[in-house]
Design an enzyme around this catalytic site. Structure first.
Site, PDB file in Angstrom:
ATOM      1  N   ASP A  38       0.853  -1.191   0.000  1.00  0.00           N
ATOM      2  CA  ASP A  38       0.000   0.000   0.000  1.00  0.00           C
ATOM      3  C   ASP A  38       0.884   1.234   0.000  1.00  0.00           C
ATOM      4  O   ASP A  38       2.032   1.183   0.452  1.00  0.00           O
ATOM      5  CB  ASP A  38      -0.924   0.020   1.227  1.00  0.00           C
ATOM      6  CG  ASP A  38      -2.172   0.872   1.007  1.00  0.00           C
ATOM      7  OD1 ASP A  38      -2.046   2.116   0.917  1.00  0.00           O
ATOM      8  OD2 ASP A  38      -3.272   0.314   0.917  1.00  0.00           O
ATOM      9  N   ASP A  59       3.900   3.152  -4.215  1.00  0.00           N
ATOM     10  CA  ASP A  59       2.830   3.578  -5.108  1.00  0.00           C
ATOM     11  C   ASP A  59       2.601   2.474  -6.136  1.00  0.00           C
ATOM     12  O   ASP A  59       3.478   2.186  -6.954  1.00  0.00           O
ATOM     13  CB  ASP A  59       3.240   4.882  -5.801  1.00  0.00           C
ATOM     14  CG  ASP A  59       2.150   5.440  -6.696  1.00  0.00           C
ATOM     15  OD1 ASP A  59       1.184   4.723  -7.020  1.00  0.00           O
ATOM     16  OD2 ASP A  59       2.278   6.618  -7.099  1.00  0.00           O
ATOM     17  N   VAL A  60       1.419   1.862  -6.121  1.00  0.00           N
ATOM     18  CA  VAL A  60       1.169   0.709  -6.985  1.00  0.00           C
ATOM     19  C   VAL A  60       1.201   1.060  -8.466  1.00  0.00           C
ATOM     20  O   VAL A  60       1.365   0.178  -9.311  1.00  0.00           O
ATOM     21  CB  VAL A  60      -0.181   0.039  -6.655  1.00  0.00           C
ATOM     22  CG1 VAL A  60      -0.147  -0.589  -5.273  1.00  0.00           C
ATOM     23  CG2 VAL A  60      -1.340   1.023  -6.794  1.00  0.00           C
ATOM     24  N   ASN A  86      -6.133  -4.953  -5.772  1.00  0.00           N
ATOM     25  CA  ASN A  86      -7.280  -4.310  -5.133  1.00  0.00           C
ATOM     26  C   ASN A  86      -7.172  -2.791  -5.080  1.00  0.00           C
ATOM     27  O   ASN A  86      -8.196  -2.108  -5.000  1.00  0.00           O
ATOM     28  CB  ASN A  86      -7.425  -4.853  -3.706  1.00  0.00           C
ATOM     29  CG  ASN A  86      -8.323  -3.997  -2.849  1.00  0.00           C
ATOM     30  OD1 ASN A  86      -9.536  -3.962  -3.022  1.00  0.00           O
ATOM     31  ND2 ASN A  86      -7.724  -3.261  -1.910  1.00  0.00           N
ATOM     32  N   TYR A 151     -13.593   6.880 -13.860  1.00  0.00           N
ATOM     33  CA  TYR A 151     -13.700   5.671 -13.039  1.00  0.00           C
ATOM     34  C   TYR A 151     -14.210   4.498 -13.865  1.00  0.00           C
ATOM     35  O   TYR A 151     -13.638   3.396 -13.834  1.00  0.00           O
ATOM     36  CB  TYR A 151     -14.629   5.941 -11.856  1.00  0.00           C
ATOM     37  CG  TYR A 151     -14.768   4.783 -10.898  1.00  0.00           C
ATOM     38  CD1 TYR A 151     -13.778   4.526  -9.941  1.00  0.00           C
ATOM     39  CD2 TYR A 151     -15.874   3.944 -10.942  1.00  0.00           C
ATOM     40  CE1 TYR A 151     -13.905   3.470  -9.062  1.00  0.00           C
ATOM     41  CE2 TYR A 151     -15.999   2.877 -10.061  1.00  0.00           C
ATOM     42  CZ  TYR A 151     -15.014   2.649  -9.123  1.00  0.00           C
ATOM     43  OH  TYR A 151     -15.132   1.596  -8.250  1.00  0.00           O
ATOM     44  N   LYS A 155     -12.281   0.926 -14.771  1.00  0.00           N
ATOM     45  CA  LYS A 155     -12.801  -0.373 -14.354  1.00  0.00           C
ATOM     46  C   LYS A 155     -13.159  -1.245 -15.560  1.00  0.00           C
ATOM     47  O   LYS A 155     -12.995  -2.472 -15.526  1.00  0.00           O
ATOM     48  CB  LYS A 155     -14.009  -0.187 -13.437  1.00  0.00           C
ATOM     49  CG  LYS A 155     -13.683   0.472 -12.110  1.00  0.00           C
ATOM     50  CD  LYS A 155     -12.682  -0.348 -11.294  1.00  0.00           C
ATOM     51  CE  LYS A 155     -12.431   0.258  -9.919  1.00  0.00           C
ATOM     52  NZ  LYS A 155     -11.519  -0.563  -9.091  1.00  0.00           N
ATOM     53  N   THR A 186     -16.610   1.648   3.065  1.00  0.00           N
ATOM     54  CA  THR A 186     -15.204   1.765   3.452  1.00  0.00           C
ATOM     55  C   THR A 186     -14.892   3.249   3.675  1.00  0.00           C
ATOM     56  O   THR A 186     -15.773   4.102   3.588  1.00  0.00           O
ATOM     57  CB  THR A 186     -14.266   1.224   2.350  1.00  0.00           C
ATOM     58  OG1 THR A 186     -14.314   2.099   1.224  1.00  0.00           O
ATOM     59  CG2 THR A 186     -14.670  -0.186   1.930  1.00  0.00           C
TER      60      THR A 186
END
Length: 247
Positions: A38, A59-60, A86, A151, A155, A186
Site C-alpha cells: 500500500d 505507489d502501486v 485491489n 472511473y 474499471k 469503506t
C-alpha cells in the site's frame, strides 16, 4: 477452511484498509503467506503482529513497486501463487469537469497498476506452474453511471485485461478473474468527504438487497476465486453487487 491455502504465497495491493485489509486477513487465516502492499505506511502497523505477512510501502502505479512487490514474495516466501489487485481510487465528476489529471490518476491507480502487477506475477506463476490473479473491479466494469467517466473507463479496462490474462494464462495453469462489487462501506472517500461512510451507506437503496456491502463480504468472493475451489473459473467478471446490475 483453516489450512486451505497452506504453502501458498499471495500479494495483495491496497492492503492498508477496507477490502484489501479484509482480504489479507482472509488469506492469512487460511494459511497463506502474504505480501501486503500500500502507499500508506499504516499497512506496516496493522500487519506487524501477523506471522507470515510482510508489508511493503509503495505507489502501486509505479513499475518499480510492482517489480519490488513480486520480488519480495519470491525472496521472502519462495514464490507467488495468488495476486489480488485491489488498490483503487474514485472521482465522481461530470465529464466536462473531469480534468486530464483526474483521468490520468484514475487510469494509473486503477488500471496501470493492475497491469503492472499482473505482468510481474504472471512471469513468476508461469515458471511455478500456475496461479490465480483476482482483480477488484466494480459494477462499472459493465455499466456506466453519471459522473463516472474516468472511473468507469478504468474499471472497464480491468475486465478486458482479465480476459486477456485468462487466455494467455490458461495453458500455464494461470486463472484470472474480476470481482465486480457494488457500493462498499469503506473509508475510500475520506480524503474528500468527512461523512464518507454515511454517504456510501446512502446508496443502499440502489441495490435490490437494500444495503451496501461490507469489506469482509467482498473478501469472501475474492478468496473463493483465489482458492482451488474456483479451479475451473477464469476470464469471468463475477458480480458481488447486491443485485445492482440485475436491472
Amino acid at each position: 477452511m483453516t489450512g486451505e491455502l497452506d504453502g501458498k504465497v499471495a500479494l495483495v495491493t491496497g492492503a492498508a484498509r477496507g477490502v484489501g485489509a479484509a482480504t489479507v486477513t482472509w488469506l492469512h487465516a487460511r494459511g497463506a503467506q502474504v505480501v501486503a502492499t500500500d502507499i500508506r505506511p499504516s499497512v506496516r502497523e496493522w500487519t506487524a503482529g501477523l506471522d507470515g505477512v510482510t508489508a511493503l510501502v509503495g505507489d502501486v502505479a509505479d513499475e518499480e513497486t510492482a517489480i519490488r512487490s513480486v520480488a519480495t514474495a519470491v525472496e521472502r516466501f519462495g514464490g507467488l501463487d495468488i495476486l489480488v489487485s485491489n488498490a483503487g481510487r474514485s472521482v465522481n465528476k461530470p465529464v466536462t469537469e473531469t480534468t486530464a489529471d483526474d483521468w490520468d490518476t484514475l487510469l494509473a491507480v486503477n488500471a496501470r497498476a493492475a497491469f503492472l502487477h499482473s505482468r510481474e506475477a504472471f512471469r513468476v506463476m508461469r515458471e511455478r506452474g500456475g496461479g490465480a490473479i483476482v482483480t477488484v473491479g466494480s459494477f462499472a466494469c459493465s455499466v456506466g453511471f453519471t459522473g463516472g467517466s474516468a472511473y468507469s473507463a478504468s474499471k472497464g479496462a480491468l475486465a478486458q485485461l482479465t480476459k486477456v490474462l485468462a487466455l494467455e494464462g490458461g495453458p500455464h495453469g494461470i486463472r484470472a478473474n474480476v470481482v465486480a462489487p457494488g457500493v462498499i462501506e469503506t473509508d475510500l472517500l475520506d480524503s474528500f468527504r468527512p461523512d464518507s461512510r454515511e454517504y456510501l451507506r446512502s446508496f443502499g437503496e440502489a441495490h435490490p438487497l437494500k444495503r451496501v456491502a461490507s469489506p469482509e463480504e467482498i473478501a469472501e468472493v475474492i478468496g473463493f476465486l483465489a482458492s482451488p475451489r474456483a479451479g475451473f473459473v477464469t476470464g469471468a467478471v463475477v458480480a458481488a453487487d447486491g443485485g445492482y446490475t440485475a436491472a
